[in-house]
Design a protein around this motif. Structure first.
Motif, PDB file in Angstrom:
ATOM      1  N   LEU A  26       0.804  -1.226   0.000  1.00  0.00           N
ATOM      2  CA  LEU A  26       0.000   0.000   0.000  1.00  0.00           C
ATOM      3  C   LEU A  26       0.835   1.273   0.000  1.00  0.00           C
ATOM      4  O   LEU A  26       0.456   2.263  -0.618  1.00  0.00           O
ATOM      5  CB  LEU A  26      -0.972   0.005   1.185  1.00  0.00           C
ATOM      6  N   VAL A  27       1.971   1.278   0.683  1.00  0.00           N
ATOM      7  CA  VAL A  27       2.805   2.490   0.696  1.00  0.00           C
ATOM      8  C   VAL A  27       3.632   2.627  -0.578  1.00  0.00           C
ATOM      9  O   VAL A  27       4.233   3.666  -0.812  1.00  0.00           O
ATOM     10  CB  VAL A  27       3.720   2.574   1.944  1.00  0.00           C
ATOM     11  N   SER A  28       3.637   1.583  -1.421  1.00  0.00           N
ATOM     12  CA  SER A  28       4.399   1.620  -2.662  1.00  0.00           C
ATOM     13  C   SER A  28       3.582   2.090  -3.862  1.00  0.00           C
ATOM     14  O   SER A  28       4.145   2.356  -4.925  1.00  0.00           O
ATOM     15  CB  SER A  28       4.970   0.230  -2.963  1.00  0.00           C
ATOM     16  N   TRP A  29       2.265   2.191  -3.693  1.00  0.00           N
ATOM     17  CA  TRP A  29       1.374   2.529  -4.804  1.00  0.00           C
ATOM     18  C   TRP A  29       0.355   3.587  -4.396  1.00  0.00           C
ATOM     19  O   TRP A  29      -0.045   3.665  -3.244  1.00  0.00           O
ATOM     20  CB  TRP A  29       0.631   1.278  -5.284  1.00  0.00           C
ATOM     21  N   GLN A  30      -0.083   4.365  -5.376  1.00  0.00           N
ATOM     22  CA  GLN A  30      -1.136   5.367  -5.183  1.00  0.00           C
ATOM     23  C   GLN A  30      -2.235   5.107  -6.206  1.00  0.00           C
ATOM     24  O   GLN A  30      -1.995   4.488  -7.235  1.00  0.00           O
ATOM     25  CB  GLN A  30      -0.576   6.780  -5.405  1.00  0.00           C
ATOM     26  N   LYS A  31      -3.428   5.588  -5.912  1.00  0.00           N
ATOM     27  CA  LYS A  31      -4.564   5.482  -6.838  1.00  0.00           C
ATOM     28  C   LYS A  31      -4.796   4.033  -7.288  1.00  0.00           C
ATOM     29  O   LYS A  31      -4.916   3.735  -8.474  1.00  0.00           O
ATOM     30  CB  LYS A  31      -4.374   6.396  -8.046  1.00  0.00           C
ATOM     31  N   ILE A  32      -4.863   3.131  -6.334  1.00  0.00           N
ATOM     32  CA  ILE A  32      -5.032   1.703  -6.611  1.00  0.00           C
ATOM     33  C   ILE A  32      -6.489   1.414  -6.978  1.00  0.00           C
ATOM     34  O   ILE A  32      -7.394   1.771  -6.234  1.00  0.00           O
ATOM     35  CB  ILE A  32      -4.629   0.867  -5.381  1.00  0.00           C
ATOM     36  N   SER A  33      -6.699   0.775  -8.126  1.00  0.00           N
ATOM     37  CA  SER A  33      -8.047   0.412  -8.571  1.00  0.00           C
ATOM     38  C   SER A  33      -8.056  -1.015  -9.086  1.00  0.00           C
ATOM     39  O   SER A  33      -7.200  -1.399  -9.877  1.00  0.00           O
ATOM     40  CB  SER A  33      -8.513   1.337  -9.700  1.00  0.00           C
ATOM     41  N   SER A  34      -9.034  -1.788  -8.641  1.00  0.00           N
ATOM     42  CA  SER A  34      -9.202  -3.146  -9.134  1.00  0.00           C
ATOM     43  C   SER A  34     -10.058  -3.124 -10.394  1.00  0.00           C
ATOM     44  O   SER A  34     -11.087  -2.459 -10.443  1.00  0.00           O
ATOM     45  CB  SER A  34      -9.882  -4.014  -8.068  1.00  0.00           C
ATOM     46  N   LEU A  35      -9.624  -3.870 -11.398  1.00  0.00           N
ATOM     47  CA  LEU A  35     -10.366  -3.941 -12.653  1.00  0.00           C
ATOM     48  C   LEU A  35     -11.059  -5.279 -12.851  1.00  0.00           C
ATOM     49  O   LEU A  35     -11.743  -5.470 -13.832  1.00  0.00           O
ATOM     50  CB  LEU A  35      -9.408  -3.678 -13.827  1.00  0.00           C
ATOM     51  N   GLY A  36     -10.854  -6.210 -11.911  1.00  0.00           N
ATOM     52  CA  GLY A  36     -11.478  -7.519 -12.008  1.00  0.00           C
ATOM     53  C   GLY A  36     -10.578  -8.590 -11.452  1.00  0.00           C
ATOM     54  O   GLY A  36      -9.466  -8.323 -11.023  1.00  0.00           O
ATOM     55  N   TRP A  37     -11.082  -9.838 -11.468  1.00  0.00           N
ATOM     56  CA  TRP A  37     -10.312 -10.953 -10.916  1.00  0.00           C
ATOM     57  C   TRP A  37     -10.625 -12.226 -11.681  1.00  0.00           C
ATOM     58  O   TRP A  37     -11.606 -12.298 -12.410  1.00  0.00           O
ATOM     59  CB  TRP A  37     -10.621 -11.146  -9.433  1.00  0.00           C
TER      60      TRP A  37
END
Length: 86
Positions: A57-68
């Motif tokens: 989490l501290v390595s990325w910004q604006k995290i969005s899931s697009l599916g699985w």
């Protein structure tokens, strides 16, 4: 990391380490092992591991899931459809 659900994620790198460029948006697959190790593989073949959710989490910004997907075939199809729609 067999039999793991793979998440398709888009996020912006928060720093320039592990081959990533700070501020660049990446599309990647995210898998979590039973031991809690997080594996990220970007669409341009950068592979990064994190020892905890906090490290991820501290390595990325604006995290969005697009599916699985629960298997490689479904994931590859989903990724191809996404690339074709861009």
């Amino acid at each position: 990391m067999d039999n793991m659900t793979t998440q398709l994620v888009t996020a912006v790198a928060a720093s320039s380490d592990k081959g990533l460029e700070e501020g660049r948006q990446y599309l990647f697959s995210l898998q979590v092992s039973q031991e809690g190790i997080i594996r990220v593989i970007t669409t341009d073949d950068i592979e990064v591991y994190y020892g905890s959710v906090h490290d991820f989490l501290v390595s990325w910004q604006k995290i969005s899931s697009l599916g699985w997907a629960n298997d490689k075939e479904t994931f590859q199809k989903m990724l191809q459809e996404l690339k074709g729609g861009q």
